[in-house]
Write a protein that holds these residues in place. Structure first.
Motif, mmCIF file in Angstrom:
data_model
loop_
_atom_site.group_PDB
_atom_site.id
_atom_site.type_symbol
_atom_site.label_atom_id
_atom_site.label_comp_id
_atom_site.label_asym_id
_atom_site.label_seq_id
_atom_site.Cartn_x
_atom_site.Cartn_y
_atom_site.Cartn_z
ATOM 1 N N ASN A 67 0.825 -1.210 0.000
ATOM 2 C CA ASN A 67 0.000 0.000 0.000
ATOM 3 C C ASN A 67 0.860 1.262 0.000
ATOM 4 O O ASN A 67 0.603 2.216 0.724
ATOM 5 C CB ASN A 67 -0.903 -0.014 1.234
ATOM 6 C CG ASN A 67 -2.280 0.469 0.891
ATOM 7 O OD1 ASN A 67 -2.493 0.923 -0.242
ATOM 8 N ND2 ASN A 67 -3.196 0.403 1.840
ATOM 9 N N CYS A 68 1.915 1.218 -0.785
ATOM 10 C CA CYS A 68 2.901 2.315 -0.817
ATOM 11 C C CYS A 68 3.037 2.841 -2.232
ATOM 12 O O CYS A 68 2.721 2.148 -3.197
ATOM 13 C CB CYS A 68 4.282 1.794 -0.440
ATOM 14 S SG CYS A 68 4.513 1.492 1.283
ATOM 15 N N SER A 69 3.594 4.048 -2.329
ATOM 16 C CA SER A 69 4.032 4.535 -3.639
ATOM 17 C C SER A 69 5.529 4.814 -3.512
ATOM 18 O O SER A 69 6.086 4.773 -2.403
ATOM 19 C CB SER A 69 3.274 5.810 -4.006
ATOM 20 O OG SER A 69 3.783 6.878 -3.234
ATOM 21 N N LEU A 70 6.163 5.129 -4.623
ATOM 22 C CA LEU A 70 7.603 5.398 -4.576
ATOM 23 C C LEU A 70 7.897 6.586 -3.659
ATOM 24 O O LEU A 70 8.982 6.686 -3.080
ATOM 25 C CB LEU A 70 8.133 5.662 -5.996
ATOM 26 C CG LEU A 70 8.230 4.421 -6.899
ATOM 27 C CD1 LEU A 70 8.531 4.802 -8.337
ATOM 28 C CD2 LEU A 70 9.316 3.468 -6.377
ATOM 29 N N ALA A 71 6.924 7.467 -3.487
ATOM 30 C CA ALA A 71 7.117 8.663 -2.650
ATOM 31 C C ALA A 71 7.286 8.299 -1.170
ATOM 32 O O ALA A 71 7.841 9.076 -0.392
ATOM 33 C CB ALA A 71 5.927 9.595 -2.826
ATOM 34 N N LYS A 96 19.299 1.314 -9.437
ATOM 35 C CA LYS A 96 19.996 2.599 -9.576
ATOM 36 C C LYS A 96 19.117 3.604 -10.315
ATOM 37 O O LYS A 96 19.079 4.785 -9.981
ATOM 38 C CB LYS A 96 21.324 2.395 -10.324
ATOM 39 C CG LYS A 96 22.356 1.638 -9.490
ATOM 40 C CD LYS A 96 23.756 1.705 -10.063
ATOM 41 C CE LYS A 96 23.896 1.049 -11.402
ATOM 42 N NZ LYS A 96 25.304 0.959 -11.845
ATOM 43 N N THR A 97 18.396 3.128 -11.338
ATOM 44 C CA THR A 97 17.526 4.021 -12.122
ATOM 45 C C THR A 97 16.402 4.586 -11.256
ATOM 46 O O THR A 97 16.116 5.787 -11.300
ATOM 47 C CB THR A 97 16.940 3.265 -13.335
ATOM 48 O OG1 THR A 97 18.017 2.638 -14.021
ATOM 49 C CG2 THR A 97 16.196 4.188 -14.269
ATOM 50 N N LEU A 98 15.795 3.718 -10.440
ATOM 51 C CA LEU A 98 14.715 4.181 -9.547
ATOM 52 C C LEU A 98 15.248 5.216 -8.559
ATOM 53 O O LEU A 98 14.596 6.234 -8.301
ATOM 54 C CB LEU A 98 14.125 2.996 -8.774
ATOM 55 C CG LEU A 98 13.043 2.184 -9.476
ATOM 56 C CD1 LEU A 98 12.629 1.006 -8.597
ATOM 57 C CD2 LEU A 98 11.819 3.057 -9.763
ATOM 58 N N ALA A 99 16.436 4.945 -8.011
ATOM 59 C CA ALA A 99 17.031 5.874 -7.042
ATOM 60 C C ALA A 99 17.289 7.235 -7.707
ATOM 61 O O ALA A 99 16.994 8.291 -7.130
ATOM 62 C CB ALA A 99 18.323 5.288 -6.480
ATOM 63 N N LEU A 100 17.798 7.193 -8.918
ATOM 64 C CA LEU A 100 18.090 8.442 -9.644
ATOM 65 C C LEU A 100 16.797 9.194 -9.947
ATOM 66 O O LEU A 100 16.673 10.396 -9.690
ATOM 67 C CB LEU A 100 18.832 8.112 -10.945
ATOM 68 C CG LEU A 100 19.216 9.299 -11.837
ATOM 69 C CD1 LEU A 100 20.291 10.147 -11.155
ATOM 70 C CD2 LEU A 100 19.746 8.820 -13.193
ATOM 71 N N ALA A 101 15.813 8.458 -10.469
ATOM 72 C CA ALA A 101 14.556 9.092 -10.877
ATOM 73 C C ALA A 101 13.812 9.679 -9.677
ATOM 74 O O ALA A 101 13.161 10.719 -9.793
ATOM 75 C CB ALA A 101 13.677 8.072 -11.596
ATOM 76 N N CYS A 102 13.909 9.014 -8.525
ATOM 77 C CA CYS A 102 13.144 9.473 -7.347
ATOM 78 C C CYS A 102 14.018 10.259 -6.376
ATOM 79 O O CYS A 102 13.571 10.589 -5.266
ATOM 80 C CB CYS A 102 12.533 8.278 -6.618
ATOM 81 S SG CYS A 102 11.505 7.257 -7.652
ATOM 82 N N ASP A 103 15.269 10.493 -6.754
ATOM 83 C CA ASP A 103 16.209 11.240 -5.917
ATOM 84 C C ASP A 103 16.328 10.622 -4.512
ATOM 85 O O ASP A 103 16.168 11.298 -3.496
ATOM 86 C CB ASP A 103 15.746 12.716 -5.828
ATOM 87 C CG ASP A 103 16.884 13.609 -5.336
ATOM 88 O OD1 ASP A 103 18.047 13.182 -5.426
ATOM 89 O OD2 ASP A 103 16.584 14.706 -4.830
#
Ligand code: KG4
Ligand code: ZN
Length: 388
Positions: A67-71, A96-103
């Motif tokens: 029940n989460c979002s990337l935020a 790594k891509t997710l970390a970069l995209a979501c800072d």
């Protein structure tokens, strides 16, 4: 701290959301066992292609189940070794891509260390609301402890003095325990992965004896198999046992009836044993499986108990796929209980590859302020970071 863990070192694509290294919000694993079973083992090229197609849906499912979002996530962690290069590359790149995209902070995780940290995971428990000490929470394993790491590619006895402090006491000189299970299952015509198949076959042998009111232990000693004790060390060796099983099976099938003098007395001894079994009817695969499992468990359990005594630890933990083995767990319990040494191991689902353990292992590094830069590459041959 909520960590998204990603696992893709071999043939399992996993994603999990774990709070504070212990509390599991979701843990999703897409197994490729059915695909590799027909080849009798993992085909690396097939594994990496499967990782490509399954990992993103697995991550989406893990987020939805939690029940989460990337935020909501505080950090992303992915396995960077050891494992199959192609498979590792998929998970590491996605992480790594997710970390970069979501800072978000990123951490590459050592898969073997993650197996150790599977012992910190709790099922069906919620995180305490009060921020407790990240380092230790009631119910955690207590240092110093002895860890028996037994997976498909590793068999090691490790003294763990504190978080991240590993001392190698012994390791396999040839095959890993899981590798021996897998290869012998193939010899016996049992399904991949070999560990669960051999355990199941051995249980059938014991069940059959119970029904005949005979002691179950006679299944385990039906065939006298070799054990490499390598006295004076905490090292292991399983290749002799594997070869004995091969010759037993060959002797039984009549494939090689003549003695092979260049291979020594031992070889012909196991071939003869197989031929004798065949002469009394087809040798029972389940009895072979039970005797083989007993030979592996015997050496692992006795060496672990001896190391636990020498290093005077209060607790022994198990890590890796072979830690799922019911016979190994029961035998170690028997060895350690009289010495008042506590034995603990993860639930079966967290012994084999999963992403919850990746998120757990990552948490303890992230809590110390550690991060990896996004140029981190895969390390297929990575080992635990041993101190001398
Ligand atoms: O840790 P793991 O899932 O993958 C690696 O990191 O290697 O371990 C896989 C190994 C396989 O060799 C498999 O046969 C073995 O763990 N295994 C077992 C059992 N379940 C899995 N071995 C013995 N008994 C089991 N119940
Ligand atoms: Zn593993």
């Amino acid at each position: 701290m909520l960590v998204l863990g990603i696992e893709s070192s071999c043939d399992e694509a996993g994603a999990a959301l774990v709070r504070d290294g212990r509390y599991i919000l979701s843990n999703v694993v897409a197994s490729q066992i059915a695909i590799h079973n027909r080849y009798g083992g993992v085909v690396p090229e097939v594994a990496s292609r499967q990782q490509l197609s399954t990992l993103l849906p697995v991550i989406e499912t893990a987020l939805a189940e939690a029940n989460c979002s990337l935020a909501d996530i505080d950090a992303v962690a992915a396995t960077y070794g050891p494992g199959l290069a192609g498979s590792l590359l998929v998970g590491l790149t996605v992480g790594k891509t997710l970390a970069l995209a979501c800072d978000l902070p990123f951490l590459g995780v050592n898969h073997l260390e993650a197996h150790v940290y599977a012992n910190w995971l709790r099922k069906d428990e919620v995180a305490p609301t009060e921020a407790a000490d990240w380092n230790y929470q009631p119910g955690d394993p207590q240092f110093p402890l002895l860890c028996l790491v037994v997976s498909g590619a590793h068999s090691e006895l490790v003294l763990v003095r504190d978080h991240g402090h590993y001392e190698l006491l012994g390791r396999t000189r040839d095959d890993a325990a899981g590798e021996a299970f897998d290869k012998v299952a193939r010899i016996l015509g049992l399904d991949y992965p070999g560990g669960p198949s051999i355990q199941h076959a051995a249980e059938q042998a014991e069940q059959a004896l119970l029904q005949q009111h005979k002691p179950v232990s006679s299944a385990r000693s039906a065939y006298r198999l070799p054990r490499a004790w390598l006295r004076g060390t905490y090292d292991f060796s399983f290749s002799g046992l594997k070869t004995a099983m091969l010759h037993l099976a060959e002797g039984a099938s009549g494939e090689r009836t003549s003695d092979a003098p260049h291979e020594g007395k031992q070889v012909s001894q196991y071939m003869r044993m197989g031929a004798q079994a065949a002469a009394h009817g087809v040798p029972d695969v389940s009895l072979l499986a039970a005797s083989f499992q007993e030979a592996i468990v015997d050496v692992l359990a006795v060496k672990t108990r001896m190391a636990a005594q020498e290093y005077q630890v209060q607790q022994v933990i198990l890590a890796g796929g072979v830690a799922a083995n019911a016979s190994l767990r029961a035998r170690l319990e028997q060895e350690l209980l009289p010495l008042h040494i506590r034995l603990s191991y993860p639930p079966v689902a967290f012994c084999t590859d999963n992403a919850a353990m990746i998120a757990s292992g990552a948490f303890f590094h992230l809590s110390r302020g550690e991060r990896h830069s996004l140029d981190l590459d895969v390390q297929p041959g990575l080992s635990l970071p041993f101190r001398t």
